[in-house]
Design an enzyme around this catalytic site. Structure first.
Site, PDB file in Angstrom:
ATOM      1  N   LYS A   1      10.577  -8.569  49.095  1.00 32.92           N
ATOM      2  CA  LYS A   1      11.886  -8.421  48.448  1.00 32.92           C
ATOM      3  C   LYS A   1      11.891  -7.261  47.453  1.00 32.92           C
ATOM      4  O   LYS A   1      12.779  -6.401  47.489  1.00 32.92           O
ATOM      5  CB  LYS A   1      12.291  -9.718  47.728  1.00 32.92           C
TER       6      LYS A   1
ATOM      7  N   ARG B   1      17.046 -19.426  43.346  1.00 35.66           N
ATOM      8  CA  ARG B   1      15.838 -20.025  43.892  1.00 35.66           C
ATOM      9  C   ARG B   1      15.942 -21.534  44.009  1.00 35.66           C
ATOM     10  O   ARG B   1      15.007 -22.180  44.470  1.00 35.66           O
ATOM     11  CB  ARG B   1      14.684 -19.712  42.928  1.00 35.66           C
TER      12      ARG B   1
ATOM     13  N   ARG C   1      -1.739  -7.205  46.716  1.00 34.89           N
ATOM     14  CA  ARG C   1      -0.718  -6.459  45.952  1.00 34.89           C
ATOM     15  C   ARG C   1      -1.280  -5.907  44.639  1.00 34.89           C
ATOM     16  O   ARG C   1      -2.061  -6.559  43.951  1.00 34.89           O
ATOM     17  CB  ARG C   1       0.460  -7.380  45.617  1.00 34.89           C
TER      18      ARG C   1
ATOM     19  N   ARG D   1      -1.247  -9.001  39.555  1.00 33.34           N
ATOM     20  CA  ARG D   1      -0.474  -9.991  38.809  1.00 33.34           C
ATOM     21  C   ARG D   1      -1.282 -11.269  38.621  1.00 33.34           C
ATOM     22  O   ARG D   1      -2.014 -11.689  39.523  1.00 33.34           O
ATOM     23  CB  ARG D   1       0.822 -10.314  39.570  1.00 33.34           C
TER      24      ARG D   1
ATOM     25  N   ARG E   1       2.982 -21.508  44.784  1.00 34.75           N
ATOM     26  CA  ARG E   1       4.285 -20.813  44.862  1.00 34.75           C
ATOM     27  C   ARG E   1       4.920 -21.019  46.232  1.00 34.75           C
ATOM     28  O   ARG E   1       6.137 -21.153  46.346  1.00 34.75           O
ATOM     29  CB  ARG E   1       4.093 -19.311  44.583  1.00 34.75           C
TER      30      ARG E   1
HETATM   31  P1  AP5 Z   1       6.692  -7.511  47.268  1.00 41.06           P
HETATM   32  O1  AP5 Z   1       7.808  -6.598  47.603  1.00 41.06           O
HETATM   33  O2  AP5 Z   1       6.133  -7.452  45.884  1.00 41.06           O
HETATM   34  O3  AP5 Z   1       7.090  -9.020  47.657  1.00 41.06           O
HETATM   35  P2  AP5 Z   1       8.149  -9.999  46.997  1.00 41.06           P
HETATM   36  O4  AP5 Z   1       8.877 -10.693  48.098  1.00 41.06           O
HETATM   37  O5  AP5 Z   1       8.969  -9.302  45.974  1.00 41.06           O
HETATM   38  O6  AP5 Z   1       7.125 -11.025  46.369  1.00 41.06           O
HETATM   39  P3  AP5 Z   1       7.015 -11.666  44.917  1.00 41.06           P
HETATM   40  O7  AP5 Z   1       5.655 -12.305  44.846  1.00 41.06           O
HETATM   41  O8  AP5 Z   1       7.332 -10.690  43.815  1.00 41.06           O
HETATM   42  O9  AP5 Z   1       8.054 -12.749  44.987  1.00 41.06           O
HETATM   43  P4  AP5 Z   1       8.072 -14.004  44.201  1.00 41.06           P
HETATM   44  O10 AP5 Z   1       9.382 -14.495  44.629  1.00 41.06           O
HETATM   45  O11 AP5 Z   1       6.960 -14.947  44.340  1.00 41.06           O
HETATM   46  O12 AP5 Z   1       7.817 -13.505  42.702  1.00 41.06           O
HETATM   47  P5  AP5 Z   1       8.806 -13.183  41.510  1.00 41.06           P
HETATM   48  O13 AP5 Z   1       8.293 -12.009  40.815  1.00 41.06           O
HETATM   49  O14 AP5 Z   1      10.214 -13.213  41.973  1.00 41.06           O
HETATM   50  O15 AP5 Z   1       5.526  -7.244  48.344  1.00 41.06           O
HETATM   51  C1  AP5 Z   1       4.294  -7.936  48.269  1.00 41.06           C
HETATM   52  C2  AP5 Z   1       3.172  -7.000  48.733  1.00 41.06           C
HETATM   53  O16 AP5 Z   1       3.346  -6.703  50.123  1.00 41.06           O
HETATM   54  C3  AP5 Z   1       3.134  -5.648  48.020  1.00 41.06           C
HETATM   55  O17 AP5 Z   1       1.786  -5.315  47.831  1.00 41.06           O
HETATM   56  C4  AP5 Z   1       3.792  -4.652  49.002  1.00 41.06           C
HETATM   57  O18 AP5 Z   1       3.211  -3.372  48.892  1.00 41.06           O
HETATM   58  C5  AP5 Z   1       3.479  -5.298  50.357  1.00 41.06           C
HETATM   59  N1  AP5 Z   1       4.584  -5.171  51.323  1.00 41.06           N
HETATM   60  C6  AP5 Z   1       5.881  -5.445  51.099  1.00 41.06           C
HETATM   61  N2  AP5 Z   1       6.618  -5.278  52.221  1.00 41.06           N
HETATM   62  C7  AP5 Z   1       5.729  -4.895  53.188  1.00 41.06           C
HETATM   63  C8  AP5 Z   1       5.861  -4.598  54.575  1.00 41.06           C
HETATM   64  N3  AP5 Z   1       7.049  -4.679  55.218  1.00 41.06           N
HETATM   65  N4  AP5 Z   1       4.752  -4.252  55.273  1.00 41.06           N
HETATM   66  C9  AP5 Z   1       3.551  -4.204  54.656  1.00 41.06           C
HETATM   67  N5  AP5 Z   1       3.352  -4.489  53.345  1.00 41.06           N
HETATM   68  C10 AP5 Z   1       4.431  -4.839  52.618  1.00 41.06           C
HETATM   69  O19 AP5 Z   1       8.613 -14.489  40.616  1.00 41.06           O
HETATM   70  C11 AP5 Z   1       7.406 -14.759  39.939  1.00 41.06           C
HETATM   71  C12 AP5 Z   1       7.527 -16.075  39.176  1.00 41.06           C
HETATM   72  O20 AP5 Z   1       8.602 -15.991  38.204  1.00 41.06           O
HETATM   73  C13 AP5 Z   1       7.892 -17.300  40.029  1.00 41.06           C
HETATM   74  O21 AP5 Z   1       6.769 -17.895  40.612  1.00 41.06           O
HETATM   75  C14 AP5 Z   1       8.551 -18.206  38.978  1.00 41.06           C
HETATM   76  O22 AP5 Z   1       7.620 -18.821  38.169  1.00 41.06           O
HETATM   77  C15 AP5 Z   1       9.337 -17.216  38.139  1.00 41.06           C
HETATM   78  N6  AP5 Z   1      10.703 -16.984  38.650  1.00 41.06           N
HETATM   79  C16 AP5 Z   1      11.197 -15.825  39.183  1.00 41.06           C
HETATM   80  N7  AP5 Z   1      12.478 -15.975  39.538  1.00 41.06           N
HETATM   81  C17 AP5 Z   1      12.812 -17.267  39.228  1.00 41.06           C
HETATM   82  C18 AP5 Z   1      13.991 -18.030  39.370  1.00 41.06           C
HETATM   83  N8  AP5 Z   1      15.097 -17.512  39.916  1.00 41.06           N
HETATM   84  N9  AP5 Z   1      13.979 -19.315  38.961  1.00 41.06           N
HETATM   85  C19 AP5 Z   1      12.878 -19.868  38.404  1.00 41.06           C
HETATM   86  N10 AP5 Z   1      11.722 -19.201  38.232  1.00 41.06           N
HETATM   87  C20 AP5 Z   1      11.684 -17.908  38.652  1.00 41.06           C
END
Ligand code: AP5
Length: 218
Positions: free
Chosen positions: A13, A89, A128, A161, A172
């Protein structure tokens, strides 16, 4: 244009939002980034929510919704639109987002579900790396930086991270399956849901998303 990006942790994402936000000219709002910024700043909220993130759980709905509400209020007047990444979420957040947007005369146009398989997201999350300075995303194998440990964009230090360890990743994913996956149906019922195969390379995913947004495919 108002877009919601849905998908498991590691579906890509953040990477894809980064790749298309400028082309679309929308605000990219990532709740993960907002939450990490609060924690880094050591604010009262940051101290309170750190434990949820570190354990792989979700930050309480009211805290996250308040963050989103603030961002939308701050920026709605410029009419650029939004790409929400990692929000909503939970079912409660999905309803709250509709309300926050409606209060500003806005409505979601697209819910884009980036569907990725478990082995793919595990490989992506464990490899990552993120730039400490500008937040650029890398992957040790899939998208390595030119110089190991150094950001191509700003020469900042790359780090892993705290929640990208195997144990927290597993938690997660369980939380995602229990609390976030059900909201896919919420957008299906609203006839806003579009699904892309996110197992493929980032450029293929980017093209698929742009095609949908251009109305060429659903
Ligand atoms: P990346 O683009 O970073 O993936 P992502 O889907 O953004 O993954 P996240 O881990 O950031 O999502 P998340 O939802 O768990 O975490 P968030 O920060 O929102 O890509 C991942 C890796 O793959 C990278 O290394 C990239 O280079 C590689 N890649 C990407 N696309 C690729 C492709 N097509 N081909 C090859 N490689 C690829 O949330 C973190 C924490 O915050 C949560 O656990 C929770 O505690 C809290 N939180 C966040 N939002 C909320 C909410 N709305 N409500 C409650 N708690 C929340």
């Amino acid at each position: 244009m108002i877009i919601v990006l849905l998908g498991a942790p590691g579906a890509g994402k953040g990477t894809l939002a980064g790749a298309i936000k400028d082309q679309l000219g929308v605000h990219h709002i990532s709740t993960g980034d907002l939450i990490r910024a609060e924690i880094k700043a050591g604010s009262v909220i940051g101290l309170e929510i750190k434990r949820y993130v570190e354990s792989g759980g979700l930050v309480p709905d009211e805290v996250v919704t308040r963050m989103i509400e603030g961002k939308v209020k701050e920026t709605a007047a410029d009419k650029k639109g939004y790409m929400f990444d990692g929000f909503p979420r939970t079912s409660a957040q999905a309803s709250d987002l509709d309300k926050v947007l409606a209060a500003n005369g806005l409505v979601i146009d697209f819910a884009l579900y980036m569907e990725a398989s478990l082995n793919v997201v595990l490989q992506r999350l464990t490899g990552r790396r993120v730039c400490r300075k500008c937040g650029a995303l890398y992957h040790l194998k899939n998208m390595p930086s030119r110089k190991e440990g150094v950001c191509d964009v700003c020469t900042g230090e790359l780090y892993q991270r705290a929640d990208d360890n195997e144990e927290t990743i597993k938690k997660r994913i369980v939380v995602y399956n229990d609390q976030t996956k059900p909201i896919i149906d919420f957008y299906k019922l609203q006839e806003k849901l579009h699904t892309v195969n996110a197992d493929t390379g980032a450029e293929d995913v980017r093209k698929a998303l742009i095609q949908i947004l251009n109305g060429k495919k659903s």
